[in-house]
Design a protein around this motif. Structure first.
Motif, PDB file in Angstrom:
ATOM      1  N   ASN A   2     -43.074  -6.759  23.419  1.00 23.28           N
ATOM      2  CA  ASN A   2     -42.805  -5.472  22.768  1.00 23.28           C
ATOM      3  C   ASN A   2     -42.593  -5.631  21.262  1.00 23.28           C
ATOM      4  O   ASN A   2     -42.085  -4.722  20.603  1.00 23.28           O
ATOM      5  N   GLY A   3     -42.993  -6.775  20.713  1.00 25.00           N
ATOM      6  CA  GLY A   3     -42.720  -7.057  19.312  1.00 25.00           C
ATOM      7  C   GLY A   3     -43.349  -6.067  18.352  1.00 25.00           C
ATOM      8  O   GLY A   3     -42.776  -5.776  17.291  1.00 25.00           O
ATOM      9  N   ILE A   4     -44.506  -5.533  18.699  1.00 29.34           N
ATOM     10  CA  ILE A   4     -45.199  -4.584  17.821  1.00 29.34           C
ATOM     11  C   ILE A   4     -44.745  -3.159  18.097  1.00 29.34           C
ATOM     12  O   ILE A   4     -44.376  -2.415  17.184  1.00 29.34           O
ATOM     13  N   LYS A   5     -44.753  -2.759  19.338  1.00 32.73           N
ATOM     14  CA  LYS A   5     -44.430  -1.379  19.706  1.00 32.73           C
ATOM     15  C   LYS A   5     -42.927  -1.128  19.784  1.00 32.73           C
ATOM     16  O   LYS A   5     -42.483   0.011  19.689  1.00 32.73           O
ATOM     17  N   GLY A   6     -42.143  -2.167  19.958  1.00 34.59           N
ATOM     18  CA  GLY A   6     -40.700  -2.000  20.059  1.00 34.59           C
ATOM     19  C   GLY A   6     -40.062  -1.733  18.713  1.00 34.59           C
ATOM     20  O   GLY A   6     -40.626  -2.049  17.662  1.00 34.59           O
ATOM     21  N   SER A   7     -38.855  -1.162  18.751  1.00 31.87           N
ATOM     22  CA  SER A   7     -38.169  -0.816  17.499  1.00 31.87           C
ATOM     23  C   SER A   7     -36.823  -1.505  17.343  1.00 31.87           C
ATOM     24  O   SER A   7     -36.235  -1.468  16.260  1.00 31.87           O
ATOM     25  N   ALA A   8     -36.310  -2.149  18.402  1.00 36.19           N
ATOM     26  CA  ALA A   8     -35.018  -2.839  18.324  1.00 36.19           C
ATOM     27  C   ALA A   8     -35.030  -4.047  19.255  1.00 36.19           C
ATOM     28  O   ALA A   8     -35.673  -4.023  20.307  1.00 36.19           O
ATOM     29  N   PHE A   9     -34.291  -5.088  18.854  1.00 35.36           N
ATOM     30  CA  PHE A   9     -34.316  -6.331  19.626  1.00 35.36           C
ATOM     31  C   PHE A   9     -32.936  -6.975  19.665  1.00 35.36           C
ATOM     32  O   PHE A   9     -32.183  -6.912  18.685  1.00 35.36           O
ATOM     33  N   ALA A  10     -32.634  -7.583  20.812  1.00 33.23           N
ATOM     34  CA  ALA A  10     -31.441  -8.409  20.921  1.00 33.23           C
ATOM     35  C   ALA A  10     -31.791  -9.750  20.282  1.00 33.23           C
ATOM     36  O   ALA A  10     -32.563 -10.533  20.831  1.00 33.23           O
ATOM     37  N   LEU A  11     -31.247  -9.981  19.105  1.00 35.55           N
ATOM     38  CA  LEU A  11     -31.666 -11.087  18.239  1.00 35.55           C
ATOM     39  C   LEU A  11     -30.641 -12.217  18.276  1.00 35.55           C
ATOM     40  O   LEU A  11     -29.488 -12.039  17.882  1.00 35.55           O
ATOM     41  N   LEU A  12     -31.070 -13.401  18.740  1.00 33.90           N
ATOM     42  CA  LEU A  12     -30.203 -14.573  18.802  1.00 33.90           C
ATOM     43  C   LEU A  12     -30.312 -15.359  17.496  1.00 33.90           C
ATOM     44  O   LEU A  12     -31.412 -15.690  17.050  1.00 33.90           O
ATOM     45  N   VAL A  13     -29.153 -15.651  16.891  1.00 33.79           N
ATOM     46  CA  VAL A  13     -29.124 -16.325  15.584  1.00 33.79           C
ATOM     47  C   VAL A  13     -28.029 -17.394  15.561  1.00 33.79           C
ATOM     48  O   VAL A  13     -27.190 -17.474  16.462  1.00 33.79           O
ATOM     49  N   LYS A  14     -28.029 -18.171  14.483  1.00 31.75           N
ATOM     50  CA  LYS A  14     -26.937 -19.099  14.195  1.00 31.75           C
ATOM     51  C   LYS A  14     -26.067 -18.473  13.099  1.00 31.75           C
ATOM     52  O   LYS A  14     -26.537 -18.250  11.986  1.00 31.75           O
ATOM     53  N   THR A  15     -24.824 -18.167  13.415  1.00 30.12           N
ATOM     54  CA  THR A  15     -23.886 -17.715  12.384  1.00 30.12           C
ATOM     55  C   THR A  15     -23.084 -18.884  11.833  1.00 30.12           C
ATOM     56  O   THR A  15     -22.463 -18.776  10.770  1.00 30.12           O
ATOM     57  N   ASP A  16     -23.100 -20.019  12.557  1.00 28.46           N
ATOM     58  CA  ASP A  16     -22.451 -21.243  12.080  1.00 28.46           C
ATOM     59  C   ASP A  16     -23.337 -22.424  12.458  1.00 28.46           C
ATOM     60  O   ASP A  16     -23.133 -23.052  13.511  1.00 28.46           O
TER      61      ASP A  16
END
Length: 392
Positions: free
Chosen positions: A166-180
């Motif tokens: 859904n990367g193109i048609k989607g508008s929001a994502f649960a995004l995994l990141v490094k905060t530390d």
């Protein structure tokens, strides 16, 4: 509540669920099946069908009723996914990635996040998926390199995610990141945000695939993308891995259900063709070589369905189900691959033709052994839990 009242309530719920499944079956036969060959062969995103899915409430299938969803149990959701995958597996991916995101917010989000986001997820107004995988990081999520740096009341995100449904048609994502990024152990430095598309968040390219056509898979680029602090799931840093694991439990049940659907579709096509095709004066199902394949295919479908139901029922109860979900995902997806190949062999030369459904099933099935954690990883997780449950 009295026992009689509880039984009445359960009977009403079962009847409601039966009606929902019946409506899904009618919709698939009336509005989806006639379009599948054209859409799949031309890799066309099914915009009209997605609008119908919105109207049916499928984007809110497991979202609680108080937030505008259908409030279905995971076990019912798994049955819906099986039915959809029997007709066209790609549609199940459009729903699944979105609902993993919703499931994470519903389980791990703050009350404010639930009230802001879940009603919009339920209607499909805001839809998308799960952004975990990176170019140099698939299975080892703790090795992700996308970072989020706190600046005032927002975070600045930089990094790349790939193979995002859904990367193109989607508008929001649960995004995994490094905060530390320096945290030890690494998972303590991981967080998750709900990231809506905007400045600094772009799609770099659509990824072409062997199968799983129609649904868009894309690479996402974050360049000094600003996400509000209020979109940090749970309101605290360091719980990103827990969020991802929670969502993947539902995802693995979903992929198992897809495996059941594809395996069932392959069996249905094989049975139908074996009754129509004749060699040496009789239908080919009467030849022992074909009958043996049909027997194995039917057994795989039944075993896969039972394993998937067991995992989904554990989710219904709110139990930890990585063991059950891992087994279901492993067996059902391998069954889909084996059944698709057997169906192709039963069809002979016609099975290699794009005019027949089995060619698509053969291309779609292998993805299931890779998505939501490879089957090799499932085997390791199953073995680990087995030893935990049986200490020396």
């Amino acid at each position: 509540m009295t026992a009689d009242a509880a039984r009445t309530l359960e009977a009403e719920r079962l009847e409601q669920e039966r009606m929902i499944l019946d409506s899904i079956d009618r919709w698939l036969e009336r509005d989806v099946r006639p379009q599948v060959m054209h859409l799949e062969h031309n890799d066309i995103y099914p915009d009209d069908i997605v609008e119908q899915m919105k109207a049916l409430g499928l984007f809110g299938a497991i979202i609680d009723e108080e937030y505008g969803g259908l409030g279905l149990r995971p076990s019912v959701y798994a049955k819906i996914i099986e039915r959809i995958s029997t007709v066209w597996m790609s549609l199940s991916g459009i729903i699944n990635s979105h609902l993993i995101m919703a499931f994470i917010v519903q389980r791990k989000g703050t009350e404010a996040q639930k009230r802001e986001l879940l009603p919009r997820f339920a209607t499909g107004e805001l839809r998308g998926g799960l952004a975990l995988t990176e170019p140099d990081c698939g299975t080892d999520l703790q090795a992700i390199r996308t970072t989020a740096r706190k600046v005032g009341d927002h975070y600045v995100v930089n990094g790349t995610k790939t193979w995002i449904s859904n990367g193109i048609k989607g508008s929001a994502f649960a995004l995994l990141v490094k905060t530390d990024p320096a945290a030890d152990p690494r998972h303590k430095g991981m967080s998750m945000f709900i990231a809506e598309k905007g400045d600094g968040f772009r799609v770099s390219r659509k990824l072409e695939k062997l199968g799983y056509k129609g649904i868009d898979s894309a690479e996402l680029i974050f360049e000094n993308y600003k996400v509000p602090e209020s979109r940090l799931i749970g309101g605290v840093e360091g719980v990103g891995m827990a969020c991802a694991i929670s969502g993947l439990e539902l995802g693995r049940v979903n992929v198992a259900a897809r495996g059941v659907g594809v395996a069932q579709a392959a069996l249905d096509e094989a049975v139908k063709y074996s009754q129509q095709r004749q060699t040496f004066g009789k239908p080919i199902h009467q030849h022992q070589a074909i009958a043996l394949k049909l027997g194995d295919m039917a057994t795989r479908v039944m075993a896969s369905r039972l394993l998937t139901e067991q995992a989904a029922n554990a989710l219904d109860r709110g139990d930890r189900c990585d063991y059950e979900a891992g087994m279901a995902k492993l067996f059902a997806t391998e069954s889909a691959v084996e059944n698709s190949l057997d169906a192709m062999r039963i069809h002979g030369g016609y099975g290699y033709s794009k005019e027949f459904v089995v060619e698509r099933l053969y291309r779609d099935a292998p993805l299931l052994c890779i998505g939501e954690g490879t089957n090799e990883i499932q085997r390791l997780l199953i073995a680990r839990r087995l030893i935990e449950n049986n200490p020396a």
